[in-house]
Motif scaffolding. Structure first.
Motif, PDB file in Angstrom:
ATOM      1  N   VAL A   1      38.013  97.610  97.983  1.00 45.83           N
ATOM      2  CA  VAL A   1      37.706  97.072  96.659  1.00 45.83           C
ATOM      3  C   VAL A   1      38.635  97.679  95.607  1.00 45.83           C
ATOM      4  O   VAL A   1      39.054  97.032  94.669  1.00 45.83           O
TER       5      VAL A   1
ATOM      6  N   GLY B   1      30.963  90.176  88.669  1.00 45.84           N
ATOM      7  CA  GLY B   1      32.072  90.370  89.624  1.00 45.84           C
ATOM      8  C   GLY B   1      31.881  91.695  90.323  1.00 45.84           C
ATOM      9  O   GLY B   1      32.766  92.532  90.448  1.00 45.84           O
TER      10      GLY B   1
ATOM     11  N   GLY C   1      31.297  92.878  93.351  1.00 47.38           N
ATOM     12  CA  GLY C   1      31.740  93.355  94.666  1.00 47.38           C
ATOM     13  C   GLY C   1      30.544  93.865  95.459  1.00 47.38           C
ATOM     14  O   GLY C   1      29.492  93.224  95.548  1.00 47.38           O
TER      15      GLY C   1
ATOM     16  N   ARG D   1      29.346  98.698  93.518  1.00 42.83           N
ATOM     17  CA  ARG D   1      29.798 100.065  93.222  1.00 42.83           C
ATOM     18  C   ARG D   1      29.315 100.517  91.837  1.00 42.83           C
ATOM     19  O   ARG D   1      28.767 101.619  91.679  1.00 42.83           O
TER      20      ARG D   1
ATOM     21  N   GLU E   1      28.286  87.851  91.843  1.00 38.93           N
ATOM     22  CA  GLU E   1      29.419  88.092  92.763  1.00 38.93           C
ATOM     23  C   GLU E   1      29.473  86.906  93.725  1.00 38.93           C
ATOM     24  O   GLU E   1      28.488  86.607  94.384  1.00 38.93           O
TER      25      GLU E   1
ATOM     26  N   LEU F   1      32.177  83.858  88.052  1.00 36.70           N
ATOM     27  CA  LEU F   1      31.756  83.964  86.644  1.00 36.70           C
ATOM     28  C   LEU F   1      31.972  82.660  85.896  1.00 36.70           C
ATOM     29  O   LEU F   1      31.241  82.356  84.951  1.00 36.70           O
ATOM     30  N   GLU F   2      32.975  81.890  86.339  1.00 36.35           N
ATOM     31  CA  GLU F   2      33.256  80.622  85.658  1.00 36.35           C
ATOM     32  C   GLU F   2      32.125  79.614  85.878  1.00 36.35           C
ATOM     33  O   GLU F   2      31.979  78.669  85.126  1.00 36.35           O
TER      34      GLU F   2
ATOM     35  N   GLN G   1      34.050  94.096  85.153  1.00 41.49           N
ATOM     36  CA  GLN G   1      35.151  95.021  85.474  1.00 41.49           C
ATOM     37  C   GLN G   1      35.946  94.570  86.689  1.00 41.49           C
ATOM     38  O   GLN G   1      35.382  94.249  87.738  1.00 41.49           O
ATOM     39  N   TRP G   2      37.240  94.622  86.535  1.00 40.41           N
ATOM     40  CA  TRP G   2      38.186  94.364  87.620  1.00 40.41           C
ATOM     41  C   TRP G   2      37.905  93.033  88.323  1.00 40.41           C
ATOM     42  O   TRP G   2      37.953  92.937  89.547  1.00 40.41           O
TER      43      TRP G   2
END
Ligand code: SAM
Length: 206
Positions: A4, A46, A48, A51, A68, A91-92, A111-112
Motif C-alpha cells: 500500500v 480510499g 485500502g 491502515r 474503498e 470516491l467518484e 489520503q493517498w
C-alpha cells in the motif's frame, strides 16, 4: 502494508504520528470538536486495508465508516472495533447523502487516493462531501506533491494515477467550494520520496 505504501512500511508510523499531531492541533482551536470529546462519526476515504482507520481514526471517533473500491482490502478491517459501514465503491461514485440514513461526518479523511480521480471528480467529491460534513467538521486531504521540474502534474502510466502540484490542489479546492483552514508538510519522510502535504478543508460558505 508495504504494498500500500509503495515499499516503505516505515513511512506508515511517521505518517500516522504526523496526522495525529495535525488533528490534535486542529481540535485545540475548535469550539465544535475539542480534543476532550470523541468525534461521533469519521470516514476513511480510499481506505485500502484500513491502515488509517485502525492507526488513527478509531482512536479519535466512536464510529469510522470506510470507503474503498477493493472488497478484499476492506474484508481485513470489516467487523473490527469502531468500524461502521463499509462502502465498496470509488470516491467518484460515493453518494453518502443518498444512502438512506442521513449520514453526517465530523471528519472525512482522504489520503493517498485522490490521484486515482480526475480533476473534475475531485471537485465533485469536495462539493458532495460538504453536504455530509457536520458543522465545524473537516475534510482532510493528505497527498503526495508533484516534483516535476517545470511544475506540472506527474502522470504514472503503470497505475494510471496523477500526482498533482500544490497549485493544482488549490485550484481544485477553490472550484470545490472549500477553503484551507490549516495545512502542513509531513516531516520525517525518507529522502527520495515525494513531499507529502496535509490540508484541512471546510466549506467556504460555512
Ligand atoms: C496507496 S493506497 C492508500 C490507502 C490508505 N488511504 C492509506 O493511506 O493507507 C490507495 C487506495 O486507493 C484505492 N482506490 C483506487 N481507486 C480509487 C477510487 N476511485 N476511489 C477511492 N479509492 C480508490 C486503492 O484501492 C487503494 O486502496
Amino acid at each position: 502494508m508495504s504494498g500500500v505504501l509503495g515499499g516503505f512500511p516505515q513511512v506508515s508510523r511517521v505518517d500516522l504520528q504526523g496526522s495525529s499531531n495535525f488533528l490534535a492541533k486542529l481540535r485545540r482551536g475548535s469550539k465544535h470538536f475539542p480534543a476532550s470529546k470523541k468525534l461521533r462519526r469519521a470516514v476513511d476515504c480510499g481506505a485500502g486495508i484500513g491502515r488509517i482507520t485502525e492507526g488513527l481514526l478509531v482512536k479519535v471517533a466512536d464510529v469510522v465508516d470506510v470507503v474503498e473500491p477493493v472488497k478484499s482490502f476492506t474484508d481485513q478491517v470489516e467487523g473490527k472495533t469502531g468500524v461502521g459501514r463499509i462502502f465498496n465503491v470509488g470516491l467518484e461514485d460515493w453518494h453518502p447523502e443518498q444512502d438512506g440514513e442521513a449520514l453526517k461526518y465530523d471528519l472525512i479523511w482522504t489520503q493517498w487516493c485522490l490521484g486515482q480521480l480526475k480533476d473534475v471528480q475531485v471537485v465533485e467529491y469536495l462539493q458532495r462531501m460538504q453536504k455530509v460534513l457536520s458543522e465545524g467538521g473537516w475534510i482532510i486531504v493528505k497527498e503526495n506533491l508533484s516534483n516535476h521540474h517545470k511544475g506540472e502534474d506527474v502522470y504514472d502510466e503503470t497505475d494510471s494515477s496523477v500526482t498533482r502540484t500544490p497549485e493544482k490542489f488549490q485550484q481544485l479546492f477553490d472550484k470545490g467550494g472549500v477553503k484551507v483552514v490549516s495545512t502542513e508538510l509531513q516531516r520525517g519522510m525518507p529522502k527520495g520520496l515525494y513531499l507529502v502535504r496535509t490540508w484541512a478543508l471546510q466549506p467556504k460558505s460555512g
